[in-house]
Design a protein around this motif. Structure first.
Motif, short mmCIF file in Angstrom:
data_model
loop_
_atom_site.label_atom_id
_atom_site.label_comp_id
_atom_site.label_asym_id
_atom_site.label_seq_id
_atom_site.Cartn_x
_atom_site.Cartn_y
_atom_site.Cartn_z
N ARG A 1 34.54 57.62 56.21
CA ARG A 1 35.51 57.37 57.30
C ARG A 1 35.39 58.35 58.45
O ARG A 1 36.07 58.21 59.46
CB ARG A 1 36.92 57.36 56.72
N TYR B 1 32.77 58.36 60.06
CA TYR B 1 31.96 57.54 60.96
C TYR B 1 32.53 56.13 61.15
O TYR B 1 32.34 55.52 62.18
CB TYR B 1 30.53 57.44 60.41
N VAL B 2 33.20 55.63 60.12
CA VAL B 2 33.81 54.29 60.19
C VAL B 2 35.27 54.44 59.77
O VAL B 2 35.58 54.54 58.58
CB VAL B 2 33.09 53.30 59.26
N ALA C 1 36.66 52.13 57.07
CA ALA C 1 35.69 51.83 56.02
C ALA C 1 36.37 51.19 54.80
O ALA C 1 37.45 51.61 54.39
CB ALA C 1 34.95 53.10 55.60
N THR D 1 27.37 57.70 52.31
CA THR D 1 27.66 57.41 53.72
C THR D 1 26.46 56.76 54.39
O THR D 1 26.59 55.80 55.14
CB THR D 1 28.06 58.69 54.46
N LEU E 1 26.47 52.99 56.10
CA LEU E 1 26.14 52.75 57.51
C LEU E 1 24.95 51.80 57.63
O LEU E 1 24.91 50.95 58.53
CB LEU E 1 25.84 54.08 58.21
N GLN F 1 26.19 48.31 56.77
CA GLN F 1 27.01 47.82 57.89
C GLN F 1 26.13 47.43 59.06
O GLN F 1 26.35 46.41 59.71
CB GLN F 1 28.01 48.92 58.30
N HIS F 2 25.08 48.23 59.34
CA HIS F 2 24.18 47.95 60.45
C HIS F 2 23.53 46.58 60.32
O HIS F 2 23.42 45.84 61.29
CB HIS F 2 23.10 49.04 60.50
N ALA G 1 32.43 43.48 60.93
CA ALA G 1 31.96 44.77 60.43
C ALA G 1 30.49 44.96 60.71
O ALA G 1 30.05 46.01 61.13
CB ALA G 1 32.24 44.90 58.94
N GLY H 1 28.81 47.81 63.22
CA GLY H 1 27.84 48.75 62.69
C GLY H 1 26.54 48.66 63.47
O GLY H 1 25.90 49.67 63.73
N GLY I 1 26.89 50.47 66.80
CA GLY I 1 26.89 51.92 66.64
C GLY I 1 25.50 52.42 66.34
O GLY I 1 25.04 53.43 66.88
#
Length: 392
Positions: free
Chosen positions: A10, A12-13, A16, A90, A94, A97-98, A112, A116, A119
């Motif tokens: 969290r 970064y997100v 999350a 983490t 990420l 999510q990407h 979501a 991602g 970002g």
């Protein structure tokens, strides 16, 4: 090792998904018990290659080119560059999510993935300005001494450079920027692009908005056709990716990166992922449990993971009074032979002593020299090992 994985993600997100974080923790399993293997070194090419092969390809089911996947990993690394400890949980969150694949871990589909991707696209673009990175190498080696088991040398060697290719990063940024468009192809109706092309149509026309003849009024329709073609292309690409990355069934057990799944055809375990540094991997060979103990460079201390990993071997030996344990060492072909011999002997004896502390009788643990002690065709981390196999 106690760690608040959700709190780290969290950073970064902010929103999350706790369910997704828990699923990733379960997937990583024993890898999170060791400090080194719970972190990701973005400057170590062997480490980023394992992330690409084990997580992005095998777990997420991605079929993108290696260059595109490496660029996505580099983008996450750039996003986390200010964080001294880059937790593996983490990093994997990420990356999932990407690529819009949090659903594999029980996350909700939709925005979501787009968030991602946006970002990571920014992070990948920033990473393109780097001149390159250098990682401390691990060129250590091991050897044997007479009939005594082997470990590795003083484990010192040249570092391995891992420069980030600007072209690859640019490709990642382009792919990331395209994901939000592909994420919701059905929502892009022909009417949406119309206002955007109205201005170019008037600017390049003959000034008569009510007339279709003369000038370049056709340019607006050409632009609209191009936009629709692009939406169709990315929509099909997104659907293809979703079909390739099928989430496991609810009742399917999570696969740990450090525990080898059984081979359905032979009944034996396939090769397990090698820990980053010291660690222990429990497997099966010829239907019997075995242990592979890995070491940090230049050290002979046995990882605390042995306590948990040795439980299956202990149960087998207790149930088979005639069984004994053979402790054999292997080494890579580099390094000083004299230094290797002393270090390998210390490591083999350390494993034997650790097993005796766990309740194995001393006469049941025997040092055994293998027919071939030098391991070739693999990296040095795999060669810095002591194997414990069941005899009888």
């Amino acid at each position: 090792m106690a760690e608040d994985w959700l709190a780290d993600v969290r950073k970064y997100v902010a929103d999350a998904d706790e369910t997704v974080v828990s699923a990733i923790v379960k997937y990583l399993g024993i890898a999170l018990r060791n400090r080194d293997s719970s972190l990701v070194s973005f400057t170590d090419k062997k480490e980023t290659d394992r992330v690409r092969e084990n997580f992005l390809k095998k777990k997420l089911g991605l079929t993108d080119s290696d260059a595109a996947l490496d660029a996505a990993i580099a983008g996450v690394g750039e996003r986390m560059k200010e964080d001294r400890t880059k937790n593996r949980v983490t990093v994997y969150y990420l990356l999932a999510q990407h690529f819009g694949l949090l659903t594999i871990f029980g996350g909700a589909a939709g925005a979501a993935g787009a968030a991602g991707a946006a970002g990571a696209a920014g992070a990948a673009a920033a990473a393109a300005s780097l001149a390159g990175g250098a990682a401390a190498g691990d060129g250590g080696s091991v050897d044997t001494n007479g009939g005594v088991t082997a470990g590795d040398a003083d484990d010192s060697g040249p570092g391995s450079a891992a420069p980030l290719a600007a072209a690859g990063l640019a490709g990642a940024a382009a792919a990331a920027a395209a994901e939000p468009v592909a994420a919701a192809p059905a929502a892009a109706a022909p009417e949406a692009p119309a206002p955007a092309i109205a201005s170019p149509q008037r600017a390049y026309g003959n000034g008569d908005t009510g007339s279709a003849g003369g000038g370049m009024g056709w340019l607006g329709w050409l632009l609209l056709a191009l936009v629709l073609a692009a939406l169709l292309f990315f929509g099909l690409r997104y659907c293809s990716k979703q079909e390739a990355a099928v989430a496991p069934a609810t009742g399917e057990p999570a696969i740990s990166e450090t525990v080898a799944p059984a081979d359905a055809t032979t009944g034996t375990a396939t090769a397990a992922a090698i820990p980053a540094g010291a660690g222990v991997v429990a497997e099966e060979r010829a239907g019997k449990p075995m242990l592979t103990v890995y070491f940090d460079t230049g050290k002979a201390e046995v990882s605390n993971d042995l306590t948990t990993a040795a439980s299956s071997v202990k149960a087998y030996v207790d149930g088979n009074p005639g069984a004994t344990l053979a402790v054999s060492g292997y080494n890579d072909p580099t390094g000083n032979a004299a230094a290797n011999a002393e270090l390998s002997k210390n490591r083999a004896q350390s494993v034997k002593a650790a097993l005796e502390k766990l309740g194995f009788a001393a006469d049941k643990v025997v040092l055994e020299k293998p027919a071939e002690t030098t391991t070739t065709g693999t990296d040095n981390a795999a060669a810095r090992r002591v194997e414990v196999t069941v005899k009888g």
